[in-house]
Design a protein around this motif. Sequence first.
Motif, PDB file in Angstrom:
ATOM      1  N   TRP A   1      37.315  71.712  54.988  1.00  0.00           N
ATOM      2  CA  TRP A   1      37.005  72.399  56.244  1.00  0.00           C
ATOM      3  C   TRP A   1      37.951  71.892  57.319  1.00  0.00           C
ATOM      4  O   TRP A   1      38.140  70.678  57.476  1.00  0.00           O
ATOM      5  CB  TRP A   1      35.570  72.115  56.686  1.00  0.00           C
ATOM      6  CG  TRP A   1      34.500  72.666  55.788  1.00  0.00           C
ATOM      7  CD1 TRP A   1      34.647  73.461  54.697  1.00  0.00           C
ATOM      8  CD2 TRP A   1      33.086  72.437  55.929  1.00  0.00           C
ATOM      9  NE1 TRP A   1      33.440  73.755  54.137  1.00  0.00           N
ATOM     10  CE2 TRP A   1      32.453  73.138  54.878  1.00  0.00           C
ATOM     11  CE3 TRP A   1      32.302  71.719  56.831  1.00  0.00           C
ATOM     12  CZ2 TRP A   1      31.072  73.129  54.704  1.00  0.00           C
ATOM     13  CZ3 TRP A   1      30.927  71.719  56.664  1.00  0.00           C
ATOM     14  CH2 TRP A   1      30.312  72.426  55.613  1.00  0.00           C
ATOM     15  N   VAL A   2      38.530  72.804  58.093  1.00  0.00           N
ATOM     16  CA  VAL A   2      39.442  72.436  59.176  1.00  0.00           C
ATOM     17  C   VAL A   2      38.784  72.760  60.512  1.00  0.00           C
ATOM     18  O   VAL A   2      38.392  73.909  60.759  1.00  0.00           O
ATOM     19  CB  VAL A   2      40.791  73.183  59.067  1.00  0.00           C
ATOM     20  CG1 VAL A   2      41.709  72.797  60.229  1.00  0.00           C
ATOM     21  CG2 VAL A   2      41.463  72.869  57.746  1.00  0.00           C
TER      22      VAL A   2
ATOM     23  N   LYS B   1      36.904  76.357  59.712  1.00  0.00           N
ATOM     24  CA  LYS B   1      37.281  77.332  58.687  1.00  0.00           C
ATOM     25  C   LYS B   1      37.623  76.616  57.382  1.00  0.00           C
ATOM     26  O   LYS B   1      38.133  75.493  57.377  1.00  0.00           O
ATOM     27  CB  LYS B   1      38.469  78.175  59.154  1.00  0.00           C
ATOM     28  CG  LYS B   1      39.752  77.397  59.423  1.00  0.00           C
ATOM     29  CD  LYS B   1      40.865  78.341  59.866  1.00  0.00           C
ATOM     30  CE  LYS B   1      42.152  77.560  60.118  1.00  0.00           C
ATOM     31  NZ  LYS B   1      43.254  78.444  60.562  1.00  0.00           N
ATOM     32  N   ARG B   2      37.326  77.302  56.298  1.00  0.00           N
ATOM     33  CA  ARG B   2      37.603  76.744  54.976  1.00  0.00           C
ATOM     34  C   ARG B   2      39.027  77.089  54.565  1.00  0.00           C
ATOM     35  O   ARG B   2      39.469  78.243  54.710  1.00  0.00           O
ATOM     36  CB  ARG B   2      36.608  77.309  53.959  1.00  0.00           C
ATOM     37  CG  ARG B   2      36.863  76.825  52.542  1.00  0.00           C
ATOM     38  CD  ARG B   2      35.781  77.294  51.595  1.00  0.00           C
ATOM     39  NE  ARG B   2      36.106  76.958  50.219  1.00  0.00           N
ATOM     40  CZ  ARG B   2      35.271  77.096  49.213  1.00  0.00           C
ATOM     41  NH1 ARG B   2      34.051  77.576  49.428  1.00  0.00           N
ATOM     42  NH2 ARG B   2      35.633  76.772  47.991  1.00  0.00           N
ATOM     43  N   VAL B   3      39.777  76.075  54.050  1.00  0.00           N
ATOM     44  CA  VAL B   3      41.143  76.289  53.564  1.00  0.00           C
ATOM     45  C   VAL B   3      41.069  76.402  52.042  1.00  0.00           C
ATOM     46  O   VAL B   3      40.762  75.420  51.350  1.00  0.00           O
ATOM     47  CB  VAL B   3      42.077  75.130  53.982  1.00  0.00           C
ATOM     48  CG1 VAL B   3      43.471  75.339  53.406  1.00  0.00           C
ATOM     49  CG2 VAL B   3      42.148  75.033  55.496  1.00  0.00           C
ATOM     50  N   ASP B   4      41.339  77.568  51.524  1.00  0.00           N
ATOM     51  CA  ASP B   4      41.180  77.814  50.089  1.00  0.00           C
ATOM     52  C   ASP B   4      42.161  76.998  49.246  1.00  0.00           C
ATOM     53  O   ASP B   4      41.838  76.579  48.137  1.00  0.00           O
ATOM     54  CB  ASP B   4      41.363  79.310  49.786  1.00  0.00           C
ATOM     55  CG  ASP B   4      40.246  80.146  50.416  1.00  0.00           C
ATOM     56  OD1 ASP B   4      39.125  79.616  50.521  1.00  0.00           O
ATOM     57  OD2 ASP B   4      40.506  81.296  50.815  1.00  0.00           O
TER      58      ASP B   4
ATOM     59  N   TYR C   1      46.898  72.720  53.618  1.00  0.00           N
ATOM     60  CA  TYR C   1      46.759  72.152  54.969  1.00  0.00           C
ATOM     61  C   TYR C   1      47.999  71.338  55.344  1.00  0.00           C
ATOM     62  O   TYR C   1      48.514  71.450  56.463  1.00  0.00           O
ATOM     63  CB  TYR C   1      45.510  71.276  55.024  1.00  0.00           C
ATOM     64  CG  TYR C   1      45.266  70.633  56.377  1.00  0.00           C
ATOM     65  CD1 TYR C   1      45.088  71.401  57.519  1.00  0.00           C
ATOM     66  CD2 TYR C   1      45.221  69.242  56.509  1.00  0.00           C
ATOM     67  CE1 TYR C   1      44.859  70.818  58.754  1.00  0.00           C
ATOM     68  CE2 TYR C   1      44.990  68.646  57.741  1.00  0.00           C
ATOM     69  CZ  TYR C   1      44.816  69.440  58.853  1.00  0.00           C
ATOM     70  OH  TYR C   1      44.598  68.851  60.076  1.00  0.00           O
ATOM     71  N   ARG C   2      48.502  70.546  54.408  1.00  0.00           N
ATOM     72  CA  ARG C   2      49.705  69.740  54.673  1.00  0.00           C
ATOM     73  C   ARG C   2      50.911  70.635  54.947  1.00  0.00           C
ATOM     74  O   ARG C   2      51.708  70.362  55.846  1.00  0.00           O
ATOM     75  CB  ARG C   2      49.969  68.809  53.485  1.00  0.00           C
ATOM     76  CG  ARG C   2      51.002  67.728  53.753  1.00  0.00           C
ATOM     77  CD  ARG C   2      51.205  66.839  52.535  1.00  0.00           C
ATOM     78  NE  ARG C   2      52.172  65.813  52.834  1.00  0.00           N
ATOM     79  CZ  ARG C   2      51.892  64.580  53.223  1.00  0.00           C
ATOM     80  NH1 ARG C   2      50.646  64.208  53.356  1.00  0.00           N
ATOM     81  NH2 ARG C   2      52.835  63.708  53.488  1.00  0.00           N
TER      82      ARG C   2
ATOM     83  N   HIS D   1      53.327  70.726  58.377  1.00  0.00           N
ATOM     84  CA  HIS D   1      54.789  70.588  58.342  1.00  0.00           C
ATOM     85  C   HIS D   1      55.466  71.769  59.039  1.00  0.00           C
ATOM     86  O   HIS D   1      56.432  71.579  59.787  1.00  0.00           O
ATOM     87  CB  HIS D   1      55.267  70.485  56.886  1.00  0.00           C
ATOM     88  CG  HIS D   1      55.289  69.086  56.352  1.00  0.00           C
ATOM     89  ND1 HIS D   1      56.204  68.150  56.759  1.00  0.00           N
ATOM     90  CD2 HIS D   1      54.485  68.463  55.459  1.00  0.00           C
ATOM     91  CE1 HIS D   1      55.989  67.012  56.125  1.00  0.00           C
ATOM     92  NE2 HIS D   1      54.934  67.170  55.337  1.00  0.00           N
ATOM     93  N   GLU D   2      54.964  72.949  58.789  1.00  0.00           N
ATOM     94  CA  GLU D   2      55.532  74.133  59.419  1.00  0.00           C
ATOM     95  C   GLU D   2      55.348  74.075  60.938  1.00  0.00           C
ATOM     96  O   GLU D   2      56.258  74.425  61.707  1.00  0.00           O
ATOM     97  CB  GLU D   2      54.865  75.385  58.850  1.00  0.00           C
ATOM     98  CG  GLU D   2      55.430  76.697  59.379  1.00  0.00           C
ATOM     99  CD  GLU D   2      56.897  76.868  59.040  1.00  0.00           C
ATOM    100  OE1 GLU D   2      57.616  77.519  59.828  1.00  0.00           O
ATOM    101  OE2 GLU D   2      57.343  76.343  57.993  1.00  0.00           O
ATOM    102  N   GLN D   3      54.174  73.591  61.370  1.00  0.00           N
ATOM    103  CA  GLN D   3      53.905  73.454  62.805  1.00  0.00           C
ATOM    104  C   GLN D   3      54.848  72.441  63.448  1.00  0.00           C
ATOM    105  O   GLN D   3      55.371  72.669  64.544  1.00  0.00           O
ATOM    106  CB  GLN D   3      52.447  73.025  63.001  1.00  0.00           C
ATOM    107  CG  GLN D   3      52.004  72.969  64.456  1.00  0.00           C
ATOM    108  CD  GLN D   3      50.550  72.553  64.583  1.00  0.00           C
ATOM    109  OE1 GLN D   3      49.795  72.565  63.613  1.00  0.00           O
ATOM    110  NE2 GLN D   3      50.155  72.156  65.775  1.00  0.00           N
ATOM    111  N   PHE D   4      55.096  71.316  62.764  1.00  0.00           N
ATOM    112  CA  PHE D   4      56.019  70.297  63.288  1.00  0.00           C
ATOM    113  C   PHE D   4      57.421  70.869  63.460  1.00  0.00           C
ATOM    114  O   PHE D   4      58.099  70.611  64.456  1.00  0.00           O
ATOM    115  CB  PHE D   4      56.075  69.092  62.341  1.00  0.00           C
ATOM    116  CG  PHE D   4      54.876  68.185  62.435  1.00  0.00           C
ATOM    117  CD1 PHE D   4      54.305  67.873  63.654  1.00  0.00           C
ATOM    118  CD2 PHE D   4      54.326  67.630  61.293  1.00  0.00           C
ATOM    119  CE1 PHE D   4      53.208  67.043  63.742  1.00  0.00           C
ATOM    120  CE2 PHE D   4      53.228  66.794  61.369  1.00  0.00           C
ATOM    121  CZ  PHE D   4      52.666  66.503  62.588  1.00  0.00           C
TER     122      PHE D   4
END
Length: 708
Positions: A677-678, A685-688, A694-695, A699-702
């Motif tokens: 859960w995030v 929200k659940r990350v399938d 999530y990682r 990385h994409e956000q950074f």
Amino acid sequence: MAAYVEILKSEFPEIDSEVFEYITGVLDSGATDFEDEEEVFDAIGGVLQEVSPDSKNEDDIRDICLQLFNTLKLYDLCCHTHPPLLSCCCPLSVLTVSAATEVQGIWMVKRPQNTTVDAKKLEKAEAKLKAKNEKRNEKDSQKSSGPVVLEEASASQASSKKESRVDISGKNRSYDIRIENFDVSFGERSLLQGAELSLASGRRYGLVGRNGLGKTTLLKMLASRSLRVPHHISILHVEQEVAGDDTNALQSVLESDTVREGLLTEERTLNARIANGTADGLESVRLSEIYIKLEEIEADKAPARASVILAGLGFTPQMQQQTTKEFSGGWRMRLALARALFARPDLLLLDEPTNMLDVRAIIWLENYLQTWQSTILVVSHDRNFLNAVVTDVVHLHSQRLESYRGDYENFIKTKEDRLKNQQREYEAQLQYREHIQVFIDRFRYNANRAAQVQSKLKLLEKLPKLKPIEKESEVTLRFPDNFEKLSPPILQLDEVEFYYASEHRIFTGLCVSADLDSRICIVGENGAGKSTVLKLLMGELTPVNGIRHAHRNLKIGYFSQHHVDQLDLNVCSVELLFKKFPGRLEEEYRHQLGSYGITGELATRPVASLSGGQKSRVAFAQMTMPCPNFYILDEPTNHLDMETIEALGKALNKFKGGVVLVSHDERLIRMVCKELWVCEGGKVKRVDGGFDEYRDLLHEQFRKEGYL
């Protein structure tokens, strides 16, 4: 310490080198203890008079002792006015170090062969100083207050006169650190004996080992220079949170670079004097030198660099402008870490840096430290963090240190190979001994073989004494699960809305559920509401709107990330359980504690004297004693060693009840969790795709934000 060295050599140019080493040793070790110039005179005045009996009288010697005392106090004041979060042990400042090095470098006085000192007076001075220190120690021990008297750590090492002379002279310019044959103890317990530590400049070392063996103590001994580190090597130890004041976060980080701050202050002073017309020609020359140095250290880029570090650790642009007193303790610890990263010391000491960070900040820190240019020694129990950051591993066990090249996974493999080889060697030696012993037993009373038997006996005596291979005991944890299966729904939040203040809504439309088969991990940035979700699930917080449903037989065990604050530190672990669950036999309390590794005398020591990991185990023992059927765990891995984290993961997988946990430990998340859960933007929200997805998102956000 160059200032008092300069005084001694200018006042006593023909001083004997051995006497000089003795005097500097006394001043070095007693720098913080001397209360006035009279105490300095008592310690070394007699020796100084003997060195120069004709040219200086007692009053002259007392004046020199006053100069030495003032110099020592100036040094002490400088060290203690550094920011309190950093154990900064660099001499005075970088500029002072440079000047001192130049003075020592040209001061090569060849002493006359006829220089002598009265050995009896030297011995008398040593005895007087020893008696004074013993008296002070006795007085300090009588000052102890409070219900618990905590033991203190100490360190000692074999000294080399050659190394001391090179260090004092300023000729040692290497940034490698090698400390040989040293001991570290905590009270009466010996933590390290005859140990060696080598840290090559520019490498990143992970210090690992079981809880309570002395990893944190070793860092403190290095930071305080109780273990000898060359004076020109600056050390920063991230140990305490930043003190709250009116300085904003960005400025607080900028101020940690004392060289830059000193140059800027001097620049402002000189410009003011030039503007007022009170300056002479020298000020203009000095101002030019300052501008050159500021350009060399890229002072103009400092605010941008500080801002990137703060952003990586989770500080928004608005937070960077907030005063330090507005932040909680956890954010002030992040600020302490930011200051250390910005100051770029020669040796950076980090003790569990990931404990204060969320997953996003940990991933940023991993990437940032991979480009670190100087030396790092980090204590961490985060397996993935060590694999990402360290180039070497130092293993503390059996009161010694062993070094391994490579990351943590390579350390595990190499250690297992070493143990196998040692076991094979041990078994081969044992077999050889048995073979010799069989021959001796067979022919012991045979006259014709007497000479051979004697030869075999002597051979047996000369063989080295065999020691069995020391293997660390396996850690096992068990969560009791002797309860009935409950039919779902077990625990549910339906369309929950929650806020502490109406203008600051934390959650809206929150819908989550869990049952006895759940293995749920909650992740998200600090402040996103992870702990709030846990408290809503437990019923500690009441929804503003929406419904919390819990099974009538649900029995929750809760582990708080601030579990230490909930323990009575003034009693032992057995008494702690007795107070919480009275009416049982002592054997039951001991058995419960023993299930979590708190055995023998550990169970009868005050909780305050236990390590962070040992306190966590006590908290686990307390939490599981009522046999809950559902566990809610908030950062349970903080302070636990790697082996205990592994055991915790296995125990949670075997447990037949439900589990919801907040954690930043990637290893534990991958071992245990079936759902991720995030917490983000007032939603859960659940990350399938689980942790991998999530990682990748982080990385994409950074990359988009330019932090990588």
